[in-house]
Design an enzyme around this catalytic site. Structure first.
Site: not given
Lengths: 212, 231
Positions: A46-48
């Protein structure tokens, strides 16, 4: 019968090989994680900054500090790790993500992707991480309805909407079938949903569909 | 003795000037320096450029700061949120400037500022409307866009634990923009849930070395959070 959204996500999940690191976009793409069999090891990023997401938590296992890019609560898989945004997007931009699954407004036969703004005049469009993923993932697969709500084709010769990325889409999964996007060739039909005919698929597409 | 712990939110925000570029950490509800943002509202600095992922939710926090007319410009990747009412109104009325930056480019521009790199090339946004006005260049047959470093005068960040050197430990997905923003500003201010004795934080767990941090204030987020499972 065309696929429903769950079946679309399952059809795509069937094609994700063991060992891949996969980023899932917001919306229907997020559902893909529910359909990868537990015995097939796939790493969801997940890009976070979460590498190794597990399934959604049960009520008693909710941790408010664990969310995905869609701001939904998540769990961690065994082997998970965290990084900050700069490292997360270095991982994306640097070609370390095997596959990104995104939704789309339009995909062109040269692989151009439009999925962030519906008009040049959209004054405050929200791009998020879509352009980084389109440019950086090793492969981009699109998961979307075959046409718009009012029946216009989303597979087109040239995108009319503002682009997210150039020539980046490799394959498209829709409620009607699976279509490869090949350089030099364009759209090539790979699979049809049960009961859907090639003629129907062609009638609902805005560009030539090849069969091999 | 090095001691970056300050005793109040007001002390943490002392000296933030009008016209500052303020980097604000957090992604979704996680890792947001919410108490520092409230403190900035109290502190009074205006004509700010706010750099953050979203353009505020509802009428609290950054949205409140905008509603009070204190934000001149917002630089973000995703101006939409579950409830972007304040931003959308101000934007429609032409009372706030917007710069949209792809999320990874936003992080890298801040990292570049922190790492002393004035500009870099990325394939992100090449051939899209967001490359307009920027220099482009081909490397090895592929098109790239030049992006400039984005430096903050101030960074407001959130972490789970700190020590008096300003070393920070993040929890869960609470790192997100915080570590990169910590390195990208002249004055980095952290709100943390726990202050530990120097030496109590395991060196391998420190997500932001105190070198990047100027002030730390302990706040009670009110939750009875467990210790991170990995520490």
């Amino acid at each position: 019968m065309p696929f429903n959204r769950d079946q679309m996500a399952r059809r795509l999940a069937d094609d994700v090989p063991e060992g891949w690191c996969v980023n899932l976009g917001i919306g229907i793409p997020t559902m893909v994680a529910n359909h990868v069999p537990a015995e097939r090891e796939v790493i969801f990023q997940s890009e976070n900054g979460v590498i190794g997401m597990g399934p959604a938590p049960s009520k008693e296992n909710e941790d408010p500090w664990l969310i995905n890019a869609g701001k939904q609560l998540i769990t961690l898989a065994k082997g998970a790790s965290f990084v900050g945004h700069a490292d997360s997007f270095a991982m994306i931009r640097g070609g370390h993500i095997d596959l990104c699954v995104l939704g789309a407004f339009e995909v062109a036969e040269n692989g151009d992707l439009a999925n962030w703004a519906t008009s040049e005049n959209d004054t405050a469009p929200a791009v998020g991480g879509a352009m980084d993923l389109a440019a950086g993932a090793k492969q981009v697969w699109v998961l979307m309805e075959h046409t718009t709500k009012d029946g216009r084709p989303k597979l087109v010769e040239r995108c009319g909407y503002p682009l997210t990325g150039l020539a980046c889409v490799r394959r498209i999964y829709t409620n009607l079938g699976v279509i490869d996007v090949l350089p030099e060739k364009g759209f090539v039909v790979r699979d049809l949903a049960p009961g859907v005919t090639l003629d129907e698929l062609r009638a609902k597409s805005g560009a030539t569909l090849h069969t091999n | 003795m090095i001691n970056k712990i300050v005793q109040s939110v007001a002390a943490a925000l002392a000296g933030v000037k009008d016209g500052s570029t303020v980097l604000i950490g957090g992604f979704g509800s996680v890792g947001q320096p919410d108490v520092l943002i409230e403190g900035l509202i109290e502190q009074g600095a205006g004509n700010l450029t706010a750099v953050l992922n979203n353009a505020g939710v509802g009428r609290v926090g950054v949205a409140r700061l905008m509603e009070l007319g204190r934000v001149r410009k917002i630089i973000c990747s995703f101006p939409r949120s579950s409830d972007p009412v304040v931003f959308e109104t101000l934007y429609r009325e032409g009372r706030i400037e917007l710069e949209i930056v792809p999320q990874g480019t936003l992080a890298e521009r801040i990292r570049a500022a922190g790492a002393g790199v004035p500009a870099f090339y990325t394939a992100t946004a090449a051939g899209t409307p967001l490359e307009r006005g920027k220099e482009t260049r081909d490397f090895d047959g592929k098109r790239y866009v030049m992006e400039r470093a984005l430096k903050g005068d101030v960074a407001l960040i959130e972490a789970w634990e700190a020590d008096r050197w300003g070393n920070l430990v993040y929890r869960g997905s609470g790192g997100n923009f915080n570590p990169v923003m910590a390195m990208g500003a002249e004055l980095t201010i952290a709100q943390v849930q726990h202050v530990r004795e120097l030496g109590a934080l395991h060196p391998h767990m420190i997500g932001t070395p105190g070198v990047y941090v100027n002030r730390v204030v302990q706040v009670d987020r009110g939750g009875d959070w467990l210790r991170p499972e990995l520490s």
